[in-house]
Design an enzyme around this catalytic site. Structure first.
Site, PDB file in Angstrom:
ATOM      1  N   GLU A  98       0.844  -1.209   0.000  1.00 34.56           N
ATOM      2  CA  GLU A  98       0.000   0.000   0.000  1.00 34.56           C
ATOM      3  C   GLU A  98       0.874   1.253   0.000  1.00 34.56           C
ATOM      4  O   GLU A  98       0.577   2.230  -0.688  1.00 34.56           O
ATOM      5  CB  GLU A  98      -0.943  -0.018   1.217  1.00 34.56           C
ATOM      6  N   GLU A 101      -3.260 -10.157   3.404  1.00 35.38           N
ATOM      7  CA  GLU A 101      -4.151  -9.886   4.532  1.00 35.38           C
ATOM      8  C   GLU A 101      -5.218 -10.956   4.717  1.00 35.38           C
ATOM      9  O   GLU A 101      -5.563 -11.334   5.835  1.00 35.38           O
ATOM     10  CB  GLU A 101      -4.849  -8.524   4.353  1.00 35.38           C
TER      11      GLU A 101
END
Ligand code: 3H9
Length: 697
Positions: free
Chosen positions: A109, A129
């Site tokens: 990210e 994740e």
């Protein structure tokens, strides 16, 4: 170089560039200090009129591996990752992420919020994740589809896989791939950008490219099958759909909320527990962190049967030369053929190239004489489960091996102390229990004997990791941890048939719970002759009721050997599709009437409780005896070895979630119904309940 307040981030001026270095071992996770440091670095870039651009690079083995998982347990301290990402995105000068190792989760990210990304060719990127029961929460699912398209982004986010730097480059996720000196390459890449007057390039400003809306339905259908029971992959589909329908800023806020909600879900807690437990399992009592494992450069495997072949594959796959020892040239030739077949299947699946297969096959040699092992560092004995045969092999190995070579046994239930005592040097003996098929199964149940040298334990643990396995150390006990617990579930499954349940009912209940396969379908797969042999090896030590319960032997006598004879607990058609076998009903009825047993209606709840709590109760005994070091080791064994759903955290974590008082209540109930010898609560459970605690405190 200017160290920022945070100590984990430093900034150096290189001409007109700022080079930001993150140094937060072991994996440069986005701990509070890194987040604060990155924020300061962007401020430095903006406030330095001479600075034209910035490079973010990491020290150590990897780029940022994600948010700091240890911080998930308490409220996050500002600045939150979202704020840092927003500042990176809003920067008025180009920022370049220089990636080596893995850029994962929050790390990716951060990279996506930069203007450009450059990577070493061995680097990998991904959003793992979902494996922790959550989803990207700081813009990953909003930016990725804008950059690489909706379908590939959805695949990455919903399945959590990693892709190579080259693949990422082809997809448009990475702008340049280099083969060496990342820092120099990143600086010259950025200097060139500056010289060419390149502007900031915000992924946030890109539109979501066109896509086929059917992708959501097809993904949902595929994911609910492939990741049955897991919640986050399906939420990923809804999240991605929302991203395609919602303006950027709104989508960022919704994504964060989804991530936060998932973070407190029971599934995420369970998955994070397994993540931590797998790593904790590497800490073996009596083995200091500074103890060096012995070098393992060449290994030998004695026994070219199914297990020996699979284990040989594991070493070939890890690039370690392996000698396979067998009794005859013929048995070795068929073993080599079978091993080649395993690699060929891998080539067919696209896992490796044909050249790579040949490289791996070149690591394999065979011998019929023990002289061939004179110079190996480790031998794994994988012959038939007969104590005397194994003892004889140990003596022969002692005669030829170097003094510092390790002797490991793949036994799944024989007494490790007796085996160790049969070597002139018991300190070199340990267990390395692989699971079938050894080249596929992740679990490696290492075993310690009383006199095993600490550096031998360090070696089997390190070797497990090197082979890509999940190693767990067990102590002395019949069946160690894995098979000792399994034997209790097998016992209950058999008793349930006596009591009136059907194989279908038991399998349905356990697969609905989350196991990939029920115990009876599994027995059909393994082969009833194998099950009968395992029973025969233990029958003398069994309780009278277990000795009587010889359903397996009766199936063998009826020629029902399982899938291999198209008949076992189930009937099988040519495509191995199982169906109900009335003959088994009759066999069970005949068995019950022979012993005057009355079948009764059994509830699904009883099936589940008896199968699971019999294991949990046994695990509590193993823990108390020191056969397992911690409950987490047991959870790791069951999630990696027997398909216990990871989203339930393993049997011990599950028992705590149910509540130990409830588990004890059920054990008391079945003590009366089935018998004390089978369900009397383990003293550890009694004690924990009395103290108001669970296995995990
Ligand atoms: C995320 O990013 C969420 C965001 O989208 C949004 C938030 C709002 N944090 O595995 P190893 C430790 S979620 C803290 O043996 P390897 C690990 O515990 C995160 N610590 O090494 C161990 O410590 P110890 C998404 C971490 O070389 C040590 O590092 N990211 C973290 O075999 C070595 O680990 C992930 O899920 C972490 N994030 O593999 C990545 N990661 O020795 C998870 C590791 O004291 N990590 N540690 O027990 C991995 O997949 C592997 O660790 C990695 C290295 C591939 C990086």
């Amino acid at each position: 170089m200017k160290k920022l307040d945070t100590q984990t981030v430093s900034v150096a001026k290189r001409g007109s560039l700022l080079v930001v270095t993150i140094d937060n071992p072991p994996v440069n996770a986005l701990s509070h200090s890194v987040r604060a440091g990155l924020l300061e670095a962007v401020n430095a870039l903006e406030s330095d009129a001479d600075a034209r651009a910035m490079v973010i690079i990491c020290k150590g083995r990897t780029f940022i591996a994600g948010a700091d998982i240890h911080e998930f347990k308490r409220p996050m301290q500002a600045p939150l990752l979202g704020e840092v990402i927003e500042r990176l995105d809003a920067a008025t000068k180009p920022i370049v992420a220089a990636i080596h190792g893995t850029a994962l989760g929050g790390g990716l990210e951060v990279a996506l919020a930069c203007s450009y990304r450059i990577a070493l060719d061995q680097a990998r990127v991904g959003f793992p994740e979902v494996k922790l029961g959550i989803l990207p929460g700081s813009g990953g699912s909003v930016r990725l589809p804008r950059l690489i398209g909706v379908a590939p982004a959805l695949t990455m986010i919903s399945e959590g896989g990693q892709i190579s730097a080259r693949d990422a480059c082809d997809k448009g996720l990475i702008d340049a791939v280099v083969s060496e000196d990342l820092e120099a390459a990143a600086i010259s890449f950025t200097e060139k950008l500056v010289a060419e007057g390149a502007k900031v390039c915000r992924v946030s400003a890109l539109p979501v490219p066109g896509f086929d809306p059917a992708v959501f339905d097809t993904s949902r259908a595929m994911l609910s099958k492939k990741y049955k029971g897991f919640r986050a992959p399906l939420v990923a589909v809804d999240l991605m759909k929302m991203v395609t329908e919602t303006p950027f800023a709104e989508a960022i806020a919704s994504e964060y909320k989804v991530c936060k909600d998932l973070l407190v879900s029971p599934q995420s807690r369970a998955l994070r527990h397994i993540f931590a437990a797998e790593r904790e399992a590497l800490n073996v009592a009596g083995v200091g962190a500074d103890l060096r494992p012995r070098d393992v450069r060449r290994v030998a495997i004695v026994g070219p049967g199914t297990m020996g072949r699979g284990i040989a594959c594991c070493f070939q796959n890890a690039g370690i030369p392996v000698i396979l020892i067998g009794r005859s040239d013929d048995s070795l030739a068929s073993a080599v053929k079978a091993i080649r077949k395993i690699h060929e299947a891998n080539v067919k699946r696209g896992g490796i190239t044909a050249d790579e297969m040949e490289r791996r096959m070149a690591l394999l040699t065979t011998a019929t004489s023990y002289e061939a092992v004179a110079d190996v560092d480790l031998v794994i004995e994988a012959v038939t489960e007969e104590l005397n045969v194994k003892k004889d092999i140990f003596a022969r190995l002692d005669a030829v091996l170097r003094k510092d070579a390790i002797i490991a046994t793949n036994t799944s239930f024989l007494d490790i102390e007796e085996l160790a005592a049969s070597s002139a040097d018991p300190s070199r003996v340990a267990g390395m229990h692989f699971f079938n098929p050894a080249h596929v199964m992740k679990l490696l149940e290492n075993v310690r004997a009383l006199k095993t040298a600490p550096d031998v334990l360090a070696t089997t643990t390190a070797l497990g990791k090197r082979l890509g396995k999940v190693p767990v150390m067990a102590g002395r006990s019949e069946g160690f941890i894995a098979n000792r617990m399994l034997s209790k579930r097998t016992r209950e499954a058999q008793f349930l048939l006596e009591d009136g349940a059907t194989p279908q009912q038991v399998d349905r209940v356990l697969t609905a719970f989350g196991f990939p396969i029920g115990p009876f379908a599994l027995a059909d797969l393994a082969g009833m002759d194998i099950m009968a042999a395992a029973r025969a090896a233990r029958v003398a030590r069994m309780s009278p009721r277990e000795q009587r319960c010889n359903i397996v032997d009766r199936l063998v006598a009826a020629g029902r050997l399982g899938q291999k004879s198209s008949a076992g607990y189930y009937a099988y058609d040519e495509s191995r599709k199982p169906s109900h076998a009335p003959e088994v009903d009759m066999l069970l009825e005949a068995y019950r009437s022979e012993y005057g047993l009355a079948a009764r209606a059994i509830t699904d709840e009883e099936i589940l409780e008896r199968c699971l709590y019999a294991m949990v109760n046994e695990a509590a005994k193993i823990l108390e005896e020191g056969g397992a070091a911690r409950p987490g080791d047991i959870d790791v064994i069951w999630t990696n070895g027997f398909g216990f759903p990871t989203y339930l955290g393993g049997p011990m974590f599950y028992a705590d979630a149910v509540g130990l008082p409830r588990v004890k209540e059920a054990l008391d109930k079945y003590s009366e119904l089935v018998g004390e010898p089978f369900f009397k609560p383990a003293p550890l459970i009694e004690r924990l309940v009395a103290e108001g605690r669970g296995f995990y405190g």
